[in-house]
Scaffold this motif. Structure first.
Motif, PDB file in Angstrom:
ATOM      1  N   ASN A  28      -2.493   1.959 -11.080  1.00 28.39           N
ATOM      2  CA  ASN A  28      -2.758   1.169 -12.274  1.00 28.39           C
ATOM      3  C   ASN A  28      -4.093   1.567 -12.852  1.00 28.39           C
ATOM      4  O   ASN A  28      -5.068   1.738 -12.154  1.00 28.39           O
ATOM      5  N   LYS A  29      -4.170   1.698 -14.177  1.00 28.51           N
ATOM      6  CA  LYS A  29      -5.391   2.138 -14.836  1.00 28.51           C
ATOM      7  C   LYS A  29      -6.244   0.930 -15.219  1.00 28.51           C
ATOM      8  O   LYS A  29      -6.565   0.686 -16.371  1.00 28.51           O
ATOM      9  N   ASP A  30      -6.570   0.112 -14.208  1.00 23.27           N
ATOM     10  CA  ASP A  30      -7.406  -1.044 -14.471  1.00 23.27           C
ATOM     11  C   ASP A  30      -8.823  -0.598 -14.764  1.00 23.27           C
ATOM     12  O   ASP A  30      -9.287   0.401 -14.259  1.00 23.27           O
ATOM     13  N   LYS A  31      -9.547  -1.390 -15.534  1.00 20.91           N
ATOM     14  CA  LYS A  31     -10.940  -1.072 -15.803  1.00 20.91           C
ATOM     15  C   LYS A  31     -11.772  -1.388 -14.579  1.00 20.91           C
ATOM     16  O   LYS A  31     -11.557  -2.362 -13.878  1.00 20.91           O
ATOM     17  N   GLU A  32     -12.771  -0.544 -14.357  1.00 19.77           N
ATOM     18  CA  GLU A  32     -13.636  -0.728 -13.206  1.00 19.77           C
ATOM     19  C   GLU A  32     -14.646  -1.830 -13.495  1.00 19.77           C
ATOM     20  O   GLU A  32     -15.150  -1.976 -14.605  1.00 19.77           O
ATOM     21  N   VAL A  33     -14.961  -2.619 -12.479  1.00 18.22           N
ATOM     22  CA  VAL A  33     -15.882  -3.737 -12.637  1.00 18.22           C
ATOM     23  C   VAL A  33     -17.216  -3.384 -12.003  1.00 18.22           C
ATOM     24  O   VAL A  33     -17.263  -2.882 -10.880  1.00 18.22           O
ATOM     25  N   SER A  34     -18.296  -3.623 -12.728  1.00 15.47           N
ATOM     26  CA  SER A  34     -19.620  -3.299 -12.196  1.00 15.47           C
ATOM     27  C   SER A  34     -19.933  -4.169 -10.992  1.00 15.47           C
ATOM     28  O   SER A  34     -19.657  -5.368 -10.981  1.00 15.47           O
ATOM     29  N   PRO A  35     -20.517  -3.595  -9.923  1.00 15.74           N
ATOM     30  CA  PRO A  35     -20.869  -4.385  -8.762  1.00 15.74           C
ATOM     31  C   PRO A  35     -21.963  -5.387  -9.079  1.00 15.74           C
ATOM     32  O   PRO A  35     -22.878  -5.102  -9.844  1.00 15.74           O
ATOM     33  N   PRO A  59     -18.691  -8.384  -4.011  1.00 19.27           N
ATOM     34  CA  PRO A  59     -17.570  -8.392  -4.946  1.00 19.27           C
ATOM     35  C   PRO A  59     -16.360  -9.107  -4.373  1.00 19.27           C
ATOM     36  O   PRO A  59     -16.153  -9.147  -3.162  1.00 19.27           O
ATOM     37  N   THR A  60     -15.555  -9.672  -5.246  1.00 18.29           N
ATOM     38  CA  THR A  60     -14.343 -10.342  -4.805  1.00 18.29           C
ATOM     39  C   THR A  60     -13.326  -9.310  -4.366  1.00 18.29           C
ATOM     40  O   THR A  60     -13.446  -8.124  -4.629  1.00 18.29           O
ATOM     41  N   SER A  61     -12.291  -9.769  -3.674  1.00 20.29           N
ATOM     42  CA  SER A  61     -11.232  -8.873  -3.229  1.00 20.29           C
ATOM     43  C   SER A  61     -10.590  -8.172  -4.417  1.00 20.29           C
ATOM     44  O   SER A  61     -10.286  -6.981  -4.366  1.00 20.29           O
ATOM     45  N   GLU A  62     -10.393  -8.894  -5.518  1.00 17.19           N
ATOM     46  CA  GLU A  62      -9.772  -8.299  -6.704  1.00 17.19           C
ATOM     47  C   GLU A  62     -10.639  -7.170  -7.251  1.00 17.19           C
ATOM     48  O   GLU A  62     -10.143  -6.112  -7.644  1.00 17.19           O
ATOM     49  N   GLN A  63     -11.962  -7.369  -7.273  1.00 16.27           N
ATOM     50  CA  GLN A  63     -12.864  -6.322  -7.745  1.00 16.27           C
ATOM     51  C   GLN A  63     -12.833  -5.122  -6.811  1.00 16.27           C
ATOM     52  O   GLN A  63     -12.909  -3.972  -7.257  1.00 16.27           O
ATOM     53  N   ASN A  64     -12.736  -5.378  -5.501  1.00 18.14           N
ATOM     54  CA  ASN A  64     -12.620  -4.287  -4.548  1.00 18.14           C
ATOM     55  C   ASN A  64     -11.400  -3.432  -4.836  1.00 18.14           C
ATOM     56  O   ASN A  64     -11.472  -2.205  -4.865  1.00 18.14           O
ATOM     57  N   CYS A  82      10.385   8.725   4.104  1.00 17.51           N
ATOM     58  CA  CYS A  82      10.527   9.061   2.690  1.00 17.51           C
ATOM     59  C   CYS A  82      10.721   7.790   1.880  1.00 17.51           C
ATOM     60  O   CYS A  82      11.795   7.183   1.886  1.00 17.51           O
ATOM     61  N   ASP A  83       9.669   7.360   1.201  1.00 11.23           N
ATOM     62  CA  ASP A  83       9.766   6.214   0.290  1.00 11.23           C
ATOM     63  C   ASP A  83       8.760   6.405  -0.829  1.00 11.23           C
ATOM     64  O   ASP A  83       7.977   7.355  -0.832  1.00 11.23           O
ATOM     65  N   ASN A  84       8.774   5.529  -1.801  1.00  9.10           N
ATOM     66  CA  ASN A  84       7.917   5.689  -2.981  1.00  9.10           C
ATOM     67  C   ASN A  84       6.699   4.790  -2.929  1.00  9.10           C
ATOM     68  O   ASN A  84       6.114   4.477  -3.969  1.00  9.10           O
ATOM     69  N   LEU A  85       6.287   4.380  -1.733  1.00 10.47           N
ATOM     70  CA  LEU A  85       5.174   3.445  -1.630  1.00 10.47           C
ATOM     71  C   LEU A  85       4.046   3.996  -0.767  1.00 10.47           C
ATOM     72  O   LEU A  85       4.279   4.643   0.255  1.00 10.47           O
ATOM     73  N   ALA A  86       2.827   3.749  -1.212  1.00  5.46           N
ATOM     74  CA  ALA A  86       1.637   3.963  -0.399  1.00  5.46           C
ATOM     75  C   ALA A  86       0.928   2.614  -0.304  1.00  5.46           C
ATOM     76  O   ALA A  86       1.144   1.725  -1.135  1.00  5.46           O
ATOM     77  N   THR A  87       0.077   2.441   0.706  1.00  3.39           N
ATOM     78  CA  THR A  87      -0.552   1.146   0.949  1.00  3.39           C
ATOM     79  C   THR A  87      -2.067   1.255   0.843  1.00  3.39           C
ATOM     80  O   THR A  87      -2.683   2.127   1.464  1.00  3.39           O
ATOM     81  N   LEU A  88      -2.657   0.379   0.052  1.00  3.81           N
ATOM     82  CA  LEU A  88      -4.107   0.292  -0.105  1.00  3.81           C
ATOM     83  C   LEU A  88      -4.581  -0.950   0.643  1.00  3.81           C
ATOM     84  O   LEU A  88      -4.130  -2.064   0.345  1.00  3.81           O
ATOM     85  N   THR A  89      -5.473  -0.761   1.639  1.00  5.73           N
ATOM     86  CA  THR A  89      -5.939  -1.869   2.480  1.00  5.73           C
ATOM     87  C   THR A  89      -7.446  -2.012   2.385  1.00  5.73           C
ATOM     88  O   THR A  89      -8.190  -1.041   2.556  1.00  5.73           O
ATOM     89  N   ILE A  90      -7.894  -3.241   2.099  1.00  3.70           N
ATOM     90  CA  ILE A  90      -9.322  -3.555   1.984  1.00  3.70           C
ATOM     91  C   ILE A  90      -9.583  -4.888   2.669  1.00  3.70           C
ATOM     92  O   ILE A  90      -8.904  -5.883   2.376  1.00  3.70           O
ATOM     93  N   ASP A  91     -10.546  -4.913   3.589  1.00  8.47           N
ATOM     94  CA  ASP A  91     -10.908  -6.152   4.287  1.00  8.47           C
ATOM     95  C   ASP A  91      -9.692  -6.852   4.871  1.00  8.47           C
ATOM     96  O   ASP A  91      -9.568  -8.085   4.801  1.00  8.47           O
ATOM     97  N   GLY A  92      -8.759  -6.077   5.411  1.00 14.00           N
ATOM     98  CA  GLY A  92      -7.585  -6.662   6.039  1.00 14.00           C
ATOM     99  C   GLY A  92      -6.486  -7.079   5.088  1.00 14.00           C
ATOM    100  O   GLY A  92      -5.416  -7.514   5.515  1.00 14.00           O
ATOM    101  N   LYS A  93      -6.722  -6.940   3.784  1.00 17.00           N
ATOM    102  CA  LYS A  93      -5.712  -7.289   2.786  1.00 17.00           C
ATOM    103  C   LYS A  93      -5.108  -6.011   2.226  1.00 17.00           C
ATOM    104  O   LYS A  93      -5.824  -5.054   1.934  1.00 17.00           O
ATOM    105  N   SER A  94      -3.780  -6.009   2.066  1.00 19.78           N
ATOM    106  CA  SER A  94      -3.073  -4.794   1.650  1.00 19.78           C
ATOM    107  C   SER A  94      -2.296  -5.003   0.361  1.00 19.78           C
ATOM    108  O   SER A  94      -1.850  -6.116   0.054  1.00 19.78           O
ATOM    109  N   GLU A  95      -2.155  -3.907  -0.367  1.00 20.83           N
ATOM    110  CA  GLU A  95      -1.365  -3.897  -1.603  1.00 20.83           C
ATOM    111  C   GLU A  95      -0.581  -2.591  -1.622  1.00 20.83           C
ATOM    112  O   GLU A  95      -1.136  -1.521  -1.360  1.00 20.83           O
ATOM    113  N   GLN A  96       0.703  -2.663  -1.917  1.00 16.22           N
ATOM    114  CA  GLN A  96       1.522  -1.469  -1.992  1.00 16.22           C
ATOM    115  C   GLN A  96       1.532  -0.931  -3.417  1.00 16.22           C
ATOM    116  O   GLN A  96       1.623  -1.693  -4.373  1.00 16.22           O
TER     117      GLN A  96
END
Length: 292
Positions: free
Chosen positions: A24-31, A37-42, A273-287
């Protein structure tokens, strides 16, 4: 053992596979200066780093396509002033018929929307030199008004290719020095990067044999993000590509860091073989889904 002529169809097969993940091309948030920073900002910051990785991977894929198109191949016959349509853009060869040395220009004109939904414009001119032994190629890129989705790319980009027929392998090195990605609002990301791809192939002894292809990438990038903060993306477990999987890379991890933010791990999985990768930060994950 198969001779080198077989690596061209092998690469052609490889090039049909998708690239690194779409993010996703979200805008970067200044630290923040005093608060964590919040988890969403991370997650937003990590995705901004993945955007740069994807930009690099697209360029690497283009360089590999150009190098294996025929004219830049050490053991292939060059073509002078040959013009060929790519899936997106036009490639113009100005090379020596015998050596393959010369220039290869990829031209997107005033703008072409490519299959990956990226609008590209301008030119990339590759100057090609061939080693005296004939088993290696170096390509230096010049960016002439080149943009991808209104982001201008500059810097010193070099691709090195070495072929070892004795063990049916190729090594690709991708180096970017003083790279700058300039956004429409004038903000910039700058970095240096180095990637190495080890590509092995065994096409079998007969036409009925199933080709065995191995592909492994190592390396990473370091630089400054749009807020002038240090960031890096380092491959901590080699990325492996399955040429028989429509989604390409199925294994390996990146470690993403950014000044003022938590570390992130970007994991392509364990080989499935699948179309997902996982991003993990502080124990929280997003595919995150990948291109097909």
């Amino acid at each position: 053992m198969k001779k080198s002529k077989y690596y061209i169809p092998a690469i052609a097969l490889l090039l049909g596979i998708g690239t690194l993940s779409s993010c996703n091309k979200d805008k970067e948030v200044s630290p923040a200066n005093t608060t964590k920073p919040t988890s969403e900002q991370n997650f937003t910051t990590a995705k901004a780093t993945l955007e740069v990785i994807e930009e690099l991977q697209n360029l690497n894929d283009l360089a590999m396509t150009v190098s294996m198109d025929g004219s830049a191949s050490p053991q292939a016959t060059g073509r002078i002033a040959a013009i060929k349509e790519l899936p997106c853009g036009t490639v113009n060869h100005q090379v020596n018929e015998e050596t393959g040395a010369g220039t290869i220009t990829v031209d997107y004109g005033s703008g072409q929307r490519c299959a990956d939904d990226v609008l590209r414009k301008g030119k990339i001119i590759f100057t090609v030199t061939v080693s005296a032994e004939g088993n290696g190629v170096q390509m230096n890129a010049e960016f002439v008004g080149y943009e991808a989705n209104s982001k201008k790319l500059d810097g010193h980009y070099t691709v090195g290719i070495t072929i070892n027929d004795a063990v049916n392998s190729m090594i690709y090195t991708y180096d970017f020095k003083n790279a700058v990605l300039t956004y429409a609002d004038g903000s910039k990301i700058s970095w240096n990067s180095n990637y190495v791809i080890n590509f092995g192939y065994d096409m079998g002894e007969t036409e009925n044999d199933t080709p065995i292809i191995t592909w492994e990438m190592t390396g990473g990038i370091t630089g400054l993000n749009r807020q002038g903060k240090a960031f890096s993306a380092q491959i901590t477990s080699p990325l492996s590509l399955d040429v028989y999987c429509a989604y390409g890379i199925t294994k390996g991890t990146y470690l993403l860091t950014a000044e003022g933010y938590s570390e992130a791990v970007y994991d392509f999985g364990n080989g499935q073989c699948d179309n997902l990768a996982t991003l993990t930060i502080d124990g929280k994950s997003e595919q995150i889904p990948m291109h097909q």
